[in-house]
Design a protein around this motif. Structure first.
Motif, PDB file in Angstrom:
ATOM      1  N   GLY A 106       0.787  -1.220   0.000  1.00  0.00           N
ATOM      2  CA  GLY A 106       0.000   0.000   0.000  1.00  0.00           C
ATOM      3  C   GLY A 106       0.822   1.275   0.000  1.00  0.00           C
ATOM      4  N   TRP A 107       2.137   1.161   0.105  1.00  0.00           N
ATOM      5  CA  TRP A 107       2.979   2.351   0.146  1.00  0.00           C
ATOM      6  C   TRP A 107       4.041   2.326  -0.934  1.00  0.00           C
ATOM      7  N   GLY A 108       4.708   1.207  -1.106  1.00  0.00           N
ATOM      8  CA  GLY A 108       5.735   1.087  -2.134  1.00  0.00           C
ATOM      9  C   GLY A 108       7.074   0.696  -1.550  1.00  0.00           C
ATOM     10  N   LEU A 109       8.121   1.025  -2.269  1.00  0.00           N
ATOM     11  CA  LEU A 109       9.475   0.672  -1.842  1.00  0.00           C
ATOM     12  C   LEU A 109       9.980   1.631  -0.771  1.00  0.00           C
ATOM     13  N   ILE A 110      10.724   1.081   0.159  1.00  0.00           N
ATOM     14  CA  ILE A 110      11.385   1.898   1.177  1.00  0.00           C
ATOM     15  C   ILE A 110      12.622   2.509   0.525  1.00  0.00           C
ATOM     16  N   PRO A 111      12.793   3.818   0.585  1.00  0.00           N
ATOM     17  CA  PRO A 111      13.941   4.451  -0.084  1.00  0.00           C
ATOM     18  C   PRO A 111      15.277   3.946   0.465  1.00  0.00           C
ATOM     19  N   ASN A 112      16.236   3.738  -0.435  1.00  0.00           N
ATOM     20  CA  ASN A 112      17.613   3.351  -0.102  1.00  0.00           C
ATOM     21  C   ASN A 112      17.706   2.060   0.693  1.00  0.00           C
ATOM     22  N   SER A 113      16.826   1.113   0.441  1.00  0.00           N
ATOM     23  CA  SER A 113      16.864  -0.135   1.211  1.00  0.00           C
ATOM     24  C   SER A 113      17.136  -1.343   0.341  1.00  0.00           C
ATOM     25  N   SER A 114      17.748  -1.157  -0.804  1.00  0.00           N
ATOM     26  CA  SER A 114      17.940  -2.271  -1.720  1.00  0.00           C
ATOM     27  C   SER A 114      18.991  -3.268  -1.246  1.00  0.00           C
ATOM     28  N   GLN A 115      19.900  -2.863  -0.380  1.00  0.00           N
ATOM     29  CA  GLN A 115      20.970  -3.754   0.083  1.00  0.00           C
ATOM     30  C   GLN A 115      20.700  -4.373   1.455  1.00  0.00           C
ATOM     31  N   ILE A 116      19.504  -4.207   1.985  1.00  0.00           N
ATOM     32  CA  ILE A 116      19.235  -4.669   3.349  1.00  0.00           C
ATOM     33  C   ILE A 116      19.381  -6.179   3.482  1.00  0.00           C
ATOM     34  N   ALA A 117      19.067  -6.927   2.434  1.00  0.00           N
ATOM     35  CA  ALA A 117      19.188  -8.385   2.505  1.00  0.00           C
ATOM     36  C   ALA A 117      20.637  -8.826   2.691  1.00  0.00           C
ATOM     37  N   ASN A 118      21.591  -8.000   2.266  1.00  0.00           N
ATOM     38  CA  ASN A 118      23.012  -8.325   2.430  1.00  0.00           C
ATOM     39  C   ASN A 118      23.569  -7.848   3.766  1.00  0.00           C
ATOM     40  N   GLN A 119      22.820  -7.043   4.506  1.00  0.00           N
ATOM     41  CA  GLN A 119      23.329  -6.453   5.738  1.00  0.00           C
ATOM     42  C   GLN A 119      22.854  -7.159   6.997  1.00  0.00           C
ATOM     43  N   VAL A 120      21.851  -8.025   6.896  1.00  0.00           N
ATOM     44  CA  VAL A 120      21.260  -8.666   8.080  1.00  0.00           C
ATOM     45  C   VAL A 120      21.563 -10.167   8.046  1.00  0.00           C
ATOM     46  N   ARG A 121      21.973 -10.700   9.190  1.00  0.00           N
ATOM     47  CA  ARG A 121      22.240 -12.129   9.347  1.00  0.00           C
ATOM     48  C   ARG A 121      21.655 -12.604  10.677  1.00  0.00           C
ATOM     49  N   ILE A 122      21.177 -13.833  10.672  1.00  0.00           N
ATOM     50  CA  ILE A 122      20.812 -14.499  11.923  1.00  0.00           C
ATOM     51  C   ILE A 122      22.044 -15.276  12.369  1.00  0.00           C
ATOM     52  N   ASN A 123      22.503 -15.026  13.563  1.00  0.00           N
ATOM     53  CA  ASN A 123      23.678 -15.703  14.098  1.00  0.00           C
ATOM     54  C   ASN A 123      23.264 -17.100  14.540  1.00  0.00           C
ATOM     55  N   GLN A 124      23.589 -18.102  13.715  1.00  0.00           N
ATOM     56  CA  GLN A 124      23.144 -19.468  13.974  1.00  0.00           C
ATOM     57  C   GLN A 124      23.800 -20.080  15.206  1.00  0.00           C
ATOM     58  N   SER A 125      25.012 -19.673  15.504  1.00  0.00           N
ATOM     59  CA  SER A 125      25.703 -20.288  16.644  1.00  0.00           C
ATOM     60  C   SER A 125      25.091 -19.877  17.982  1.00  0.00           C
ATOM     61  N   GLU A 126      24.402 -18.731  18.018  1.00  0.00           N
ATOM     62  CA  GLU A 126      23.798 -18.281  19.266  1.00  0.00           C
ATOM     63  C   GLU A 126      22.281 -18.384  19.275  1.00  0.00           C
ATOM     64  N   SER A 127      21.659 -18.700  18.139  1.00  0.00           N
ATOM     65  CA  SER A 127      20.209 -18.842  18.076  1.00  0.00           C
ATOM     66  C   SER A 127      19.858 -20.300  18.359  1.00  0.00           C
ATOM     67  N   GLU A 128      18.894 -20.491  19.251  1.00  0.00           N
ATOM     68  CA  GLU A 128      18.569 -21.862  19.638  1.00  0.00           C
ATOM     69  C   GLU A 128      17.183 -21.948  20.266  1.00  0.00           C
ATOM     70  N   GLU A 129      16.688 -23.172  20.301  1.00  0.00           N
ATOM     71  CA  GLU A 129      15.483 -23.484  21.041  1.00  0.00           C
ATOM     72  C   GLU A 129      15.934 -24.099  22.357  1.00  0.00           C
ATOM     73  N   GLN A 130      15.475 -23.551  23.460  1.00  0.00           N
ATOM     74  CA  GLN A 130      15.866 -24.066  24.770  1.00  0.00           C
ATOM     75  C   GLN A 130      14.690 -24.808  25.389  1.00  0.00           C
ATOM     76  N   SER A 131      15.004 -25.856  26.146  1.00  0.00           N
ATOM     77  CA  SER A 131      13.935 -26.665  26.732  1.00  0.00           C
ATOM     78  C   SER A 131      13.668 -26.332  28.198  1.00  0.00           C
ATOM     79  N   ASP A 132      14.642 -25.816  28.910  1.00  0.00           N
ATOM     80  CA  ASP A 132      14.423 -25.511  30.318  1.00  0.00           C
ATOM     81  C   ASP A 132      14.946 -24.116  30.629  1.00  0.00           C
ATOM     82  N   PRO A 133      14.143 -23.139  30.727  1.00  0.00           N
ATOM     83  CA  PRO A 133      12.708 -23.072  30.470  1.00  0.00           C
ATOM     84  C   PRO A 133      12.448 -23.111  28.969  1.00  0.00           C
TER      85      PRO A 133
END
Length: 192
Positions: free
Chosen positions: A110-137
């Protein structure tokens, strides 16, 4: 007015050069200080937005609710629901030039493209070594890394050199979010 060898001497004329000299000495320092305050304010705001992106990524992991978090790819570094939530949250903070990146993540319905955001996919990462599912709690922890571009030309490189040890004009921001799992997952059934 003081008389000197037949002509008058005005004290204001003698001081006009000192005002110019004081301005020449103080103005560069003052402008640098103002730009430094602006750059550190942008870094602080980007850090807050990175925490918000980690929060959204953890919420996406809870809503996605896979049977197995690691095998299903929820915590993939450059794809998956957590990464997409983080990219969409940080698209406003990307200050990149050019249009070479994917525009799917920088489009607002409904708005369009965010200005100057074409490289955002290259700038964001999920850190796999610290991301986890914990059981307790029972909870989900998601870590987001965001390469924030420094916008002030000279000070950006100085800050990048101080933080990274190289003359890079971007710094890596790191944030994590820890969310407890709901007691009942009937609303969000497990995906195979």
């Amino acid at each position: 007015m003081v008389m000197r060898k037949g002509r008058s001497f005005d004290c204001r004329m003698a001081r006009s050069g000192t005002v110019l000299m004081e301005c020449v000495l103080v103005l560069p320092v003052l402008v640098t200080l103002i730009f430094a305050i602006a750059q550190f304010a942008l870094i602080w705001y980007a850090q807050i937005m990175t925490h918000y992106a980690a929060y959204n990524a953890a919420r996406a992991a809870l809503v996605y609710n896979p049977a197995e978090y690691s095998d299903n790819g929820v915590f993939k570094s450059v794809s998956g629901p957590c990464w997409e939530a983080a990219v969409r949250s940080l698209a406003w903070m990307s200050s990149s030039a050019g249009n070479s990146g994917p525009v799917a993540y920088s489009h607002v319905a409904g708005w369009g493209l965010i200005p100057n955001s074409s490289q955002i996919a290259n700038q964001v990462r999920i850190n796999q070594s610290e991301s986890e599912e914990q059981s307790d709690p029972p909870c989900v922890k998601v870590c987001v890394d965001f390469e924030f571009p420094l916008l002030v030309p000279v000070l950006g490189r100085m800050i990048g050199c101080f933080v990274n040890g190289s003359d890079d004009d971007a710094i890596m921001l790191h944030a994590y979010s820890l969310h407890p799992k709901p007691w009942s997952t009937a609303r969000y059934p497990r995906r195979p």
